[in-house]
Write a protein that holds these residues in place. Structure first.
Motif, PDB file in Angstrom:
ATOM      1  N   SER A  68       0.891  -1.206   0.134  1.00 46.44           N
ATOM      2  CA  SER A  68      -0.075  -0.048  -0.070  1.00 46.44           C
ATOM      3  C   SER A  68       0.859   1.225   0.002  1.00 46.44           C
ATOM      4  O   SER A  68       0.489   2.250  -0.732  1.00 46.44           O
ATOM      5  CB  SER A  68      -0.841  -0.056   1.208  1.00 46.44           C
ATOM      6  OG  SER A  68      -1.899  -1.044   1.458  1.00 46.44           O
ATOM      7  N   TYR A  69       1.800   1.120   0.682  1.00 47.30           N
ATOM      8  CA  TYR A  69       2.668   2.342   0.789  1.00 47.30           C
ATOM      9  C   TYR A  69       3.566   2.673  -0.648  1.00 47.30           C
ATOM     10  O   TYR A  69       3.351   3.869  -0.973  1.00 47.30           O
ATOM     11  CB  TYR A  69       4.038   1.879   1.734  1.00 47.30           C
ATOM     12  CG  TYR A  69       5.006   3.130   2.007  1.00 47.30           C
ATOM     13  CD1 TYR A  69       4.756   4.357   2.848  1.00 47.30           C
ATOM     14  CD2 TYR A  69       6.112   3.143   1.074  1.00 47.30           C
ATOM     15  CE1 TYR A  69       5.786   5.425   2.561  1.00 47.30           C
ATOM     16  CE2 TYR A  69       7.306   3.903   1.304  1.00 47.30           C
ATOM     17  CZ  TYR A  69       6.819   5.104   2.012  1.00 47.30           C
ATOM     18  OH  TYR A  69       8.048   6.187   2.177  1.00 47.30           O
ATOM     19  N   LEU A  70       3.831   1.674  -1.252  1.00 53.48           N
ATOM     20  CA  LEU A  70       4.291   1.875  -2.633  1.00 53.48           C
ATOM     21  C   LEU A  70       3.275   2.420  -3.640  1.00 53.48           C
ATOM     22  O   LEU A  70       3.702   2.963  -4.452  1.00 53.48           O
ATOM     23  CB  LEU A  70       5.210   0.791  -3.150  1.00 53.48           C
ATOM     24  CG  LEU A  70       6.489   0.297  -2.397  1.00 53.48           C
ATOM     25  CD1 LEU A  70       6.864  -1.025  -2.699  1.00 53.48           C
ATOM     26  CD2 LEU A  70       7.480   1.480  -2.392  1.00 53.48           C
ATOM     27  N   ALA A  90      -3.857   4.761  -8.774  1.00 52.57           N
ATOM     28  CA  ALA A  90      -3.174   4.362  -7.758  1.00 52.57           C
ATOM     29  C   ALA A  90      -3.645   4.675  -6.337  1.00 52.57           C
ATOM     30  O   ALA A  90      -3.532   3.925  -5.516  1.00 52.57           O
ATOM     31  CB  ALA A  90      -1.662   4.749  -7.886  1.00 52.57           C
ATOM     32  N   LEU A  91      -4.289   5.749  -6.341  1.00 48.71           N
ATOM     33  CA  LEU A  91      -4.686   6.297  -5.225  1.00 48.71           C
ATOM     34  C   LEU A  91      -5.966   5.675  -4.591  1.00 48.71           C
ATOM     35  O   LEU A  91      -6.406   5.247  -3.734  1.00 48.71           O
ATOM     36  CB  LEU A  91      -5.078   7.822  -5.114  1.00 48.71           C
ATOM     37  CG  LEU A  91      -3.777   8.748  -5.107  1.00 48.71           C
ATOM     38  CD1 LEU A  91      -4.040  10.217  -5.314  1.00 48.71           C
ATOM     39  CD2 LEU A  91      -3.041   8.499  -3.816  1.00 48.71           C
ATOM     40  N   GLU A  92      -6.705   5.231  -5.641  1.00 46.08           N
ATOM     41  CA  GLU A  92      -8.118   4.560  -5.477  1.00 46.08           C
ATOM     42  C   GLU A  92      -7.695   3.133  -4.892  1.00 46.08           C
ATOM     43  O   GLU A  92      -8.482   2.617  -3.805  1.00 46.08           O
ATOM     44  CB  GLU A  92      -8.819   4.184  -6.640  1.00 46.08           C
ATOM     45  CG  GLU A  92      -9.533   5.776  -7.093  1.00 46.08           C
ATOM     46  CD  GLU A  92     -10.247   5.643  -8.423  1.00 46.08           C
ATOM     47  OE1 GLU A  92     -10.175   4.493  -9.016  1.00 46.08           O
ATOM     48  OE2 GLU A  92     -11.228   6.689  -8.663  1.00 46.08           O
ATOM     49  N   GLU A  93      -6.711   2.692  -5.316  1.00 48.14           N
ATOM     50  CA  GLU A  93      -6.266   1.135  -5.121  1.00 48.14           C
ATOM     51  C   GLU A  93      -5.641   1.269  -3.562  1.00 48.14           C
ATOM     52  O   GLU A  93      -6.030   0.543  -2.698  1.00 48.14           O
ATOM     53  CB  GLU A  93      -5.278   0.641  -6.072  1.00 48.14           C
ATOM     54  CG  GLU A  93      -4.606  -0.808  -5.690  1.00 48.14           C
ATOM     55  CD  GLU A  93      -5.747  -1.821  -5.723  1.00 48.14           C
ATOM     56  OE1 GLU A  93      -5.476  -2.810  -5.368  1.00 48.14           O
ATOM     57  OE2 GLU A  93      -6.868  -1.555  -6.288  1.00 48.14           O
ATOM     58  N   ALA A  94      -4.802   2.180  -3.332  1.00 50.77           N
ATOM     59  CA  ALA A  94      -4.261   2.716  -2.048  1.00 50.77           C
ATOM     60  C   ALA A  94      -5.352   2.663  -1.154  1.00 50.77           C
ATOM     61  O   ALA A  94      -5.223   2.116   0.069  1.00 50.77           O
ATOM     62  CB  ALA A  94      -3.303   3.888  -1.849  1.00 50.77           C
ATOM     63  N   SER A 106      -2.512   4.497   7.498  1.00 51.31           N
ATOM     64  CA  SER A 106      -1.981   4.443   6.246  1.00 51.31           C
ATOM     65  C   SER A 106      -3.351   4.886   5.348  1.00 51.31           C
ATOM     66  O   SER A 106      -3.263   5.514   4.369  1.00 51.31           O
ATOM     67  CB  SER A 106      -1.477   2.951   5.629  1.00 51.31           C
ATOM     68  OG  SER A 106      -0.213   2.902   6.073  1.00 51.31           O
ATOM     69  N   TYR A 107      -4.596   4.306   5.823  1.00 51.88           N
ATOM     70  CA  TYR A 107      -5.753   4.481   5.399  1.00 51.88           C
ATOM     71  C   TYR A 107      -5.939   6.154   5.232  1.00 51.88           C
ATOM     72  O   TYR A 107      -6.247   6.727   4.221  1.00 51.88           O
ATOM     73  CB  TYR A 107      -6.856   4.061   6.113  1.00 51.88           C
ATOM     74  CG  TYR A 107      -8.352   4.076   5.756  1.00 51.88           C
ATOM     75  CD1 TYR A 107      -8.755   4.040   4.376  1.00 51.88           C
ATOM     76  CD2 TYR A 107      -9.296   4.341   6.593  1.00 51.88           C
ATOM     77  CE1 TYR A 107     -10.042   4.251   3.862  1.00 51.88           C
ATOM     78  CE2 TYR A 107     -10.469   4.544   6.012  1.00 51.88           C
ATOM     79  CZ  TYR A 107     -11.039   4.431   4.549  1.00 51.88           C
ATOM     80  OH  TYR A 107     -12.099   4.612   4.321  1.00 51.88           O
ATOM     81  N   LEU A 108      -5.680   6.864   6.407  1.00 54.22           N
ATOM     82  CA  LEU A 108      -6.017   8.209   6.489  1.00 54.22           C
ATOM     83  C   LEU A 108      -4.985   8.873   5.649  1.00 54.22           C
ATOM     84  O   LEU A 108      -5.285   9.756   4.911  1.00 54.22           O
ATOM     85  CB  LEU A 108      -5.590   8.905   8.011  1.00 54.22           C
ATOM     86  CG  LEU A 108      -6.540   8.236   9.033  1.00 54.22           C
ATOM     87  CD1 LEU A 108      -6.189   8.895  10.426  1.00 54.22           C
ATOM     88  CD2 LEU A 108      -7.931   8.820   8.791  1.00 54.22           C
TER      89      LEU A 108
END
Length: 247
Positions: A68-70, A90-94, A106-108
């Motif tokens: 998720s970080y990457l 990428a942001l939607e997937e994160a 990380s969700y925030l």
């Protein structure tokens, strides 16, 4: 603490030592820290290339947090390279992954990055809504103060874009106070100077002067190098611009 060059040196050393020890997990974690250096220095090519290569290296290894970080670091790289559609993907997937994997902090971060992207794309209403949602989650939980800074600073950008300078000042003040808890003096310089700008535009000159003193104090706490020595001159140039706008 905003000492980006020291972080780069430490990340490279850690990566080398983990490689010598045969620790794949340790090496990719250190390399991910180096990615953050590229992020903070807005090195578009290295940021995107490094994050993409690391994501490929860990594929299938079930390193859920790092995955998720990457994704978020790739989003930064895509944004710096003006690849809007891929940034959004990428942001939607994160957001999806950090939520499903229950990585709250990380969700925030992912929510805040997506909100900022929406703002950049001109969808201020949607961006504002996501920032408010993220801020409500922050205050109902126990995440690091950097997440609060992220939301408040982004909301301030929206207020500034609409010319609501008193609101912008209050939001910038909240952001700077949240960042103060992180100990990041490089970001602190930026955060307090943003307070100066908003306060000047709102006609709050005493508050602007107070924030300028804090900006100077943050600069004094940074390592002395050719970059940090430019900060006072940059501040003076920006103040001159503000004088022209507010006269």
């Amino acid at each position: 603490k905003g000492e980006i060059e020291a972080e780069r040196v430490a990340a490279l050393r850690a990566s080398r030592l983990f490689a010598m020890a045969g620790s794949k997990a340790g090496k990719v974690r250190a390399d991910a820290e180096l990615e953050y250096v590229f992020h903070r220095t807005s090195d578009a090519q290295k940021c995107l290339k490094g994050a993409t290569q690391l994501a490929a290296e860990i594929r299938g290894r079930h390193y859920a947090w790092l995955d998720s970080y990457l994704l978020m670091e790739q989003a930064v790289g895509f944004a710096l390279n003006a690849q809007s559609r891929r940034t959004q993907q990428a942001l939607e997937e994160a957001v999806r992954k950090t939520n499903s994997d229950r990585y709250g902090t990380s969700y925030l971060r992912a929510i805040g990055m997506e909100a900022s992207f929406k703002m950049t794309e001109g969808d201020i209403v949607e961006g504002w809504s996501r920032d408010i949602f993220g801020l409500s989650l922050y205050w109902s939980g126990a995440s690091p103060p950097l997440r609060a800074y992220q939301f408040y600073a982004d909301l301030a950008i929206a207020a500034e874009a609409q010319g609501y300078w008193h609101l912008a000042y209050l939001l910038r003040k909240e952001a700077s106070e949240a960042n103060e808890l992180t100990g990041d003096h490089a970001r602190g310089r930026v955060a307090y100077f943003a307070v100066v700008q908003a306060a000047r535009m709102a006609g709050l000159n005493r508050e602007a002067d107070d924030a300028l003193l804090k900006t100077t104090a943050e600069i004094d706490l940074l390592p002395d190098n050719k970059i940090t020595r430019m900060y006072p001159a940059y501040n003076q140039l920006e103040l001159a611009k503000l004088d022209g706008q507010t006269q």
